[in-house]
Structure formats: C-alpha cells, structure tokens
Design a protein around this motif. Sequence first.
Motif, mmCIF file in Angstrom:
data_model
loop_
_atom_site.group_PDB
_atom_site.id
_atom_site.type_symbol
_atom_site.label_atom_id
_atom_site.label_comp_id
_atom_site.label_asym_id
_atom_site.label_seq_id
_atom_site.Cartn_x
_atom_site.Cartn_y
_atom_site.Cartn_z
ATOM 1 N N ALA A 120 12.494 -1.045 -7.987
ATOM 2 C CA ALA A 120 11.759 -0.973 -6.708
ATOM 3 C C ALA A 120 12.515 -2.074 -5.579
ATOM 4 O O ALA A 120 13.132 -2.981 -6.019
ATOM 5 C CB ALA A 120 10.376 -1.497 -6.678
ATOM 6 N N SER A 121 12.458 -1.424 -4.267
ATOM 7 C CA SER A 121 13.316 -1.987 -3.331
ATOM 8 C C SER A 121 12.996 -1.974 -1.885
ATOM 9 O O SER A 121 12.334 -0.639 -1.739
ATOM 10 C CB SER A 121 14.757 -1.886 -3.436
ATOM 11 O OG SER A 121 15.612 -2.537 -2.363
ATOM 12 N N SER A 122 12.756 -2.739 -0.908
ATOM 13 C CA SER A 122 12.752 -2.620 0.353
ATOM 14 C C SER A 122 13.905 -2.736 1.212
ATOM 15 O O SER A 122 13.840 -3.038 2.412
ATOM 16 C CB SER A 122 11.519 -3.637 0.954
ATOM 17 O OG SER A 122 11.722 -4.901 0.661
ATOM 18 N N LYS A 123 15.024 -2.776 0.740
ATOM 19 C CA LYS A 123 16.216 -2.919 1.311
ATOM 20 C C LYS A 123 16.648 -2.060 2.339
ATOM 21 O O LYS A 123 17.152 -2.319 3.484
ATOM 22 C CB LYS A 123 17.427 -3.134 0.208
ATOM 23 C CG LYS A 123 18.883 -3.634 0.798
ATOM 24 C CD LYS A 123 19.835 -3.686 -0.228
ATOM 25 C CE LYS A 123 21.087 -4.202 0.631
ATOM 26 N NZ LYS A 123 22.147 -4.451 -0.639
ATOM 27 N N ASP A 124 16.363 -0.908 2.106
ATOM 28 C CA ASP A 124 16.779 0.180 3.100
ATOM 29 C C ASP A 124 15.721 0.168 4.392
ATOM 30 O O ASP A 124 16.460 0.659 5.402
ATOM 31 C CB ASP A 124 16.335 1.764 2.694
ATOM 32 C CG ASP A 124 17.516 1.867 1.513
ATOM 33 O OD1 ASP A 124 18.573 1.512 1.268
ATOM 34 O OD2 ASP A 124 17.297 2.830 0.559
ATOM 35 N N VAL A 133 2.883 -1.588 -5.731
ATOM 36 C CA VAL A 133 2.763 -1.801 -7.382
ATOM 37 C C VAL A 133 2.809 -0.407 -7.951
ATOM 38 O O VAL A 133 3.631 -0.345 -8.888
ATOM 39 C CB VAL A 133 1.460 -2.363 -7.669
ATOM 40 C CG1 VAL A 133 1.408 -2.576 -9.105
ATOM 41 C CG2 VAL A 133 1.549 -4.083 -7.052
ATOM 42 N N GLU A 134 2.240 0.475 -7.370
ATOM 43 C CA GLU A 134 2.300 1.892 -7.766
ATOM 44 C C GLU A 134 3.893 2.563 -7.794
ATOM 45 O O GLU A 134 4.121 3.445 -8.376
ATOM 46 C CB GLU A 134 1.351 3.024 -7.270
ATOM 47 C CG GLU A 134 1.379 2.921 -5.938
ATOM 48 C CD GLU A 134 0.471 1.872 -4.981
ATOM 49 O OE1 GLU A 134 -0.023 2.390 -3.884
ATOM 50 O OE2 GLU A 134 0.151 0.862 -5.673
ATOM 51 N N TRP A 158 4.233 -11.362 -1.689
ATOM 52 C CA TRP A 158 3.367 -10.721 -2.769
ATOM 53 C C TRP A 158 2.130 -10.966 -2.368
ATOM 54 O O TRP A 158 1.987 -12.164 -2.637
ATOM 55 C CB TRP A 158 3.837 -10.692 -4.193
ATOM 56 C CG TRP A 158 5.114 -10.206 -4.487
ATOM 57 C CD1 TRP A 158 6.587 -10.615 -4.215
ATOM 58 C CD2 TRP A 158 5.246 -8.616 -5.174
ATOM 59 N NE1 TRP A 158 7.307 -9.667 -4.662
ATOM 60 C CE2 TRP A 158 6.724 -8.478 -5.228
ATOM 61 C CE3 TRP A 158 4.402 -7.801 -5.440
ATOM 62 C CZ2 TRP A 158 7.251 -7.277 -5.815
ATOM 63 C CZ3 TRP A 158 5.017 -6.694 -6.064
ATOM 64 C CH2 TRP A 158 6.371 -6.579 -6.111
ATOM 65 N N LYS A 159 1.061 -9.858 -2.371
ATOM 66 C CA LYS A 159 0.009 -10.208 -2.242
ATOM 67 C C LYS A 159 -0.690 -10.104 -3.645
ATOM 68 O O LYS A 159 -1.773 -10.845 -3.955
ATOM 69 C CB LYS A 159 -0.844 -9.364 -1.143
ATOM 70 C CG LYS A 159 -0.287 -9.539 0.187
ATOM 71 C CD LYS A 159 -0.355 -11.072 0.698
ATOM 72 C CE LYS A 159 0.445 -10.962 2.413
ATOM 73 N NZ LYS A 159 0.471 -12.395 2.805
ATOM 74 N N ASP A 160 -0.661 -8.930 -4.259
ATOM 75 C CA ASP A 160 -0.984 -8.798 -5.591
ATOM 76 C C ASP A 160 0.259 -8.278 -6.365
ATOM 77 O O ASP A 160 1.398 -7.867 -6.160
ATOM 78 C CB ASP A 160 -1.564 -7.062 -5.425
ATOM 79 C CG ASP A 160 -3.100 -7.388 -4.658
ATOM 80 O OD1 ASP A 160 -3.826 -8.358 -5.238
ATOM 81 O OD2 ASP A 160 -3.175 -6.772 -3.766
ATOM 82 N N PHE A 161 0.367 -8.958 -7.596
ATOM 83 C CA PHE A 161 1.489 -9.131 -8.663
ATOM 84 C C PHE A 161 1.200 -7.646 -9.437
ATOM 85 O O PHE A 161 0.032 -7.262 -9.967
ATOM 86 C CB PHE A 161 1.469 -10.032 -9.293
ATOM 87 C CG PHE A 161 1.722 -11.424 -8.609
ATOM 88 C CD1 PHE A 161 2.916 -11.485 -7.984
ATOM 89 C CD2 PHE A 161 0.678 -12.377 -8.424
ATOM 90 C CE1 PHE A 161 3.009 -12.822 -6.980
ATOM 91 C CE2 PHE A 161 0.843 -13.469 -7.630
ATOM 92 C CZ PHE A 161 2.318 -13.611 -6.861
ATOM 93 N N PRO A 162 2.473 -7.226 -9.980
ATOM 94 C CA PRO A 162 2.672 -5.967 -10.843
ATOM 95 C C PRO A 162 1.769 -6.373 -12.464
ATOM 96 O O PRO A 162 2.015 -7.408 -12.704
ATOM 97 C CB PRO A 162 4.066 -5.993 -11.057
ATOM 98 C CG PRO A 162 4.732 -6.541 -9.839
ATOM 99 C CD PRO A 162 3.836 -7.761 -9.451
#
Length: 367
Positions: A120-124, A133-134, A158-162
């Motif tokens: 998973a990534s938010s780089k773009d 998480v989903e 992060w607010k909730d962890f995987p």
Amino acid sequence: MKRTRNFNAGPAALPLEVLQRAQNEWLNIEDSGMSVMELSHRSAEFEKIHNRAIQSLKELMDIPENYEVLLLQGGASLQFSMIPMNLLPEGKRADYILTGSWSEKALKEAKKVGETAVVASSKDDKYTFIPKVEDIKLNEDAAYLHITSNNTIYGTQWKDFPQTGRVPLVADMSSDILSKKIDVSKFGIIYAGAQKNLGPSGITVVIIRKDLITDNDSIPSMLNYSIHAKNNSLYNTPPTLAIYLLSLVLEWAKEQGGVGKIAENNEEKAKVIYDAIDGSDGFYKGHAQPDSRSLMNITFTLPSEEAESQFLKEVKQAGFVGLNGHRSIGGCRASIYNAVPLSHCQELADFMKKFQEAFKAKEAQIS
C-alpha cells in the motif's frame, strides 16, 4: 532564564523539569561523587539507572511479559537494516507500506537483505494520507509487515493499525511513541529513536516479541537482537548519558499522569494549531488530509513563497524555533511532541492569526 519556544522536529524539546533535575545531579549521580558520564556501565549505580529506564517504559506502555525491551544505538536508521537481517529469511518476503520518506528509506535497506513488496502507498498523492486498512494487499505468508506510524515530514499519522494475524506487524514509532495509548501485543516489533518523545539523540528503543528473537550466528553480533537480549543491552558500552536522560523523561511522563493524560494534552495542543489553520480561510493550508492529520507534526503552507518567507522570518524573531518545513518539501512545520507545552501552541496559534491579519492589511494597502 531565557527559554525559547521549541518546535524542532528532532532533536526536539525536552521537559524543563528533566533538564533541571539533570542539572542538579550533574556532578553527583546516585551519591557516587561522579557524573553519570563518568560511571562505569558495569557499576551498580548505572545498572540501577539502566534497569529503571526499561522498567518505566514497560509500566507506561503496559508491555506484556513476552516482550523484550532493548536499548540500542544507531537510531531508527540502523533498525531499517537490523529488522530484515533478523526477521527476513531466504525464501520469505517482507511487506512495506509507504507513507513518507522514512518508510521509503526502510524499504531501501530491506531490499539489500531480501525480497520485499509494497502492499500500500500514498506516494502518488504526495503522501497526504494514510492508506485505508482495507486497501492493504497483505501477503499472509509475509515475514512481517512494516509501517511508519507517524510521518514527520508530511504530517500524517496512523489512527488505526492493520490487523495482520500471524504476520508480525513492525512499526517505526520514532515520532509518536508514548504520545497515545497503544496495544503493544498487536505488534511484533516497535522501534523508536529517542530524540522526539523519549529523550536525547543517541539511544534507540526496540520493543520486540521474544519469539522473534532467534539465534543466528551469521548475523554480525552488534546487529543481532539475540546478542543484545542476552546481555540486557549491555553487550558493549551503551550511551550512558542518553539512557539516564531517557529514565528521567519516563519518570516525568509518569508524573504527568501517564500516557492517557499525555494523549489528552497532545490532542488539545494539536487542536489549537489546526483550528488556526482551518479558520484562516485558506491563508494557511494543511498538507495532510484531515482524517490522516498527525498530532505530532503539523505541516502547512502559506499563499505564496513571499508570505512563507516573511512568516518564517518573523516567527523566528518572535522567539519561536523549528517552524521551517523539511528541506525536501519546504513549507512550514510545527512539531508538538510531548514536552512542548500547551501554552507554546496557543502562542503560536495567536502569532499565526496576527501574522495573517498584518499580511493581508499590507497587501490591501499595496493594491
């Protein structure tokens, strides 16, 4: 005594009470007639300090008995290599989630050791958010899943962890450890450079589940978790001054009411500054999406380079330090770690409002 309003990203503000106590004990620690820097790390006096630091962290974070607490050197950056060297065997894959520069660096080092994948990534989107998480494409047979819990450069957290099941969750918590309550049992490894919430630079805390510590003679001794665990983190000469200050910061955290109370304070501090940003009609613009905003590092920009440059100049003249954004992305950043008092955050928010009014008034006169 002059004390600046310190918003540095790290090394960062330390509690004034801690610095004053260290000053009082500077020449005579534990009635030894010596400074802590002069003590043998094998002495009874230092052993007491060392073990007190470990025990205090266990109490504050409610660390289960099946976890080892290690006090190491090399910063979080060395952990980028130690973790795959100890946890990534041949034939396995390590999964990484990219949320900023530090997770990129962690991945870079892991690639040198074995097989990796970005799940998973938010780089773009220029790291403006934490992936949901989903949306994580976790390999159920992965050696571990690595995350960076708080991103100092981009101001996301992060607010909730995987929920990773049998896959150990590994978290770099350098910039938000001890800032809020977490369930340690959900993690395989938590690691953190101390220089933001725990103490000065030079010491790194590693909280590792004991079943992940394995004997492997092929790993160099100083990079082997097993060696450090067997020697109570005293395999070689430790950074004694840093560990002493770590112990004082942890005692200070207890005196504040523990992690729960510190978390309440951090939420209040962050709200003061975010309210100044959100109430500015776009004059100040936050980098992070609202649901991913960090309570530790608040990143924002102004309408123009001219406004930004003037803001940073005037805020420094007013007695605030550390408001420059990271050199890689620019902008502004207020790091409000545990030791930064609420009053400093309120004063910064007041300054931001006054600067906005003055800047707009000046523009109106020119036009």
